[in-house]
Design an enzyme around this catalytic site. Structure first.
Site, PDB file in Angstrom:
ATOM      1  N   TYR A 297       0.846  -1.200   0.000  1.00 34.43           N
ATOM      2  CA  TYR A 297       0.000   0.000   0.000  1.00 34.43           C
ATOM      3  C   TYR A 297       0.875   1.241   0.000  1.00 34.43           C
ATOM      4  CZ  TYR A 297      -4.362   2.517   1.008  1.00 34.43           C
ATOM      5  OH  TYR A 297      -5.482   3.316   0.933  1.00 34.43           O
ATOM      6  N   TYR A 341      -5.717   5.360  -7.260  1.00 33.90           N
ATOM      7  CA  TYR A 341      -5.957   5.262  -5.815  1.00 33.90           C
ATOM      8  C   TYR A 341      -7.361   4.713  -5.605  1.00 33.90           C
ATOM      9  CZ  TYR A 341      -6.689   6.704  -0.962  1.00 33.90           C
ATOM     10  OH  TYR A 341      -6.960   6.731   0.377  1.00 33.90           O
TER      11      TYR A 341
END
Length: 388
Positions: A297, A341
């Protein structure tokens, strides 16, 4: 408890379908429409129909509830529906929830999804403008009056301490940005397709909150991503090679707050991700050397370095050198810095593609993928395997 011994979930469920909308800065349609498009695409990719789905999982931050999405997507009766808290920290936990439901017989086919207009609608990067009173929000109350209003400002505090402790400069973060953008440049689905960057580009990008530059911060994206989870037995009869859920974990550390855990003993690591790492390694019975692809991430580059260190790929303060040496194929879709995103859900899809052998940046012979969810918050992670 799983912190002390391996759990029994591994090998009982698999991701068998992935689907997404295009990734853009202005989708031109509602978040519900994005969710439905992604869900329908994932179900079709799995070789199933909406009638086969009996469970759904999403994020608490999603504006499109499970029941509404099911109705709009043509899905009938549901025996399981669930939401996971803490923004991007929920990504891998949605798959864990789905796997738990499948393994226990509560549901047979579960769809995990996330959809938002995070660029054309509510932009997380614009910071806290209004917040309803809550117990967890009390921690933010100590920091907002000082001007720490955005995710970048919260991460910058830990990033500055990391650099100070290990005698590094902000250029250390550039290796993550360059790696992500290199992969994004070869990914037609990525927003930054055909737009690689150099370390010099990173160093020249403007400050957002020192020591974070523009190219240290992820995008703001409109789009949707969905995944289909079912049993490994049923997966054997479906069109694509299954991505077996070898291990799945959630983690919250001591003195955990939401992005502002500044009163811990140290700020140079991510204790919540260490909890996840210990569980994943215990349950899977493997270690860092057994991972072929890392999908970490990357909402902010410093936290990628810290994750590598928490998982034991390298020692404390060695993350930048590890990335620079290309010791582990990292974020082969381009990550949230380069592709889109989507709160990490697009990263899980990339891990599945690597195991199927269909990634645009395919790693030959990849059979194990590590995926992590949002950092700085209670989080989650997965190990996916091509052969269980």
């Amino acid at each position: 408890m799983s912190l002390r011994r391996a759990d029994q979930l591994g090998g009982k469920a698999a991701i068998v379908g992935i689907g997404a909308t295009e990734f853009s800065k202005d989708s031109g349609r509602s978040e519900l429409k994005l969710a439905v498009e992604a869900v329908q695409a994932a179900v079709e990719d799995a070789g199933l129909t909406p009638a086969d789905v009996d469970g759904m999982v999403t994020f608490t931050m999603d504006t499109s509830p499970e029941i509404t999405v099911a109705q709009a997507a043509g899905i009938g009766e549901l025996s399981f529906f669930s939401r996971v808290h803490y923004g991007g920290g929920a990504a891998c936990a949605t798959v864990q929830q789905a796997a738990l439901a499948v393994a226990s017989g509560v549901a047979e086919v579960v769809v995990c999804y996330r959809a938002f207009n995070e660029r054309s609608g509510r932009r997380f990067g614009s910071g806290v403008q209004h917040r309803e009173p809550s117990a967890e929000g009390a921690a933010l109350g100590w920091n907002l009056p000082s001007g720490l209003l955005t995710p970048a400002s919260w991460v910058a505090m830990a990033a500055q301490r990391y650099l100070h402790t290990y005698g590094l400069t902000p250029d250390a973060f550039g290796h993550v940005a360059v790696t992500d953008r290199r992969h994004a440049a070869r990914n037609p689905a990525a927003y930054f397709y055909e737009k690689p960057i150099t370390l010099a580009d990173h160093a020249a990008s403007r400050w957002i909150v020192e020591p974070l530059r523009l190219l240290d911060c992820c995008q703001e994206t409109d789009g949707g991503q969905a995944l289909v989870v079912t049993s490994t037995e049923r997966a054997a009869d479906l069109p694509h090679p299954p991505a077996v859920i070898v291990a799945a974990a959630q983690g919250a550390g001591r003195s955990q707050e939401q992005m502002t855990s500044f009163y811990r003993d140290g700020l140079t690591g991510l204790p919540e991700m260490n909890v996840v790492a210990r569980q994943l390694w215990q349950t899977s019975g493997i270690g860092p050397d057994d991972i072929d692809v890392g999908i970490l991430y990357d909402h902010f580059t410093p936290f990628v370095l810290m994750q590598l260190e928490e998982f034991g790929f390298c020692g404390p303060g060695e993350g930048a050198a590890f990335v620079a040496g290309d010791a582990l194929p990292l974020n082969t879709h381009g990550g949230q810095l380069g592709e889109a995103y989507l709160h990490g859900m697009n990263g899980i899809a990339e891990a599945v593609r690597q195991l199927r052998g269909t990634s645009v940046n395919q790693i030959p012979g990849a059979v194990r993928s590590l995926v992590t969810a949002g950092t700085g918050v209670p989080t989650s992670g997965l190990i996916l395997g091509a052969d269980g």
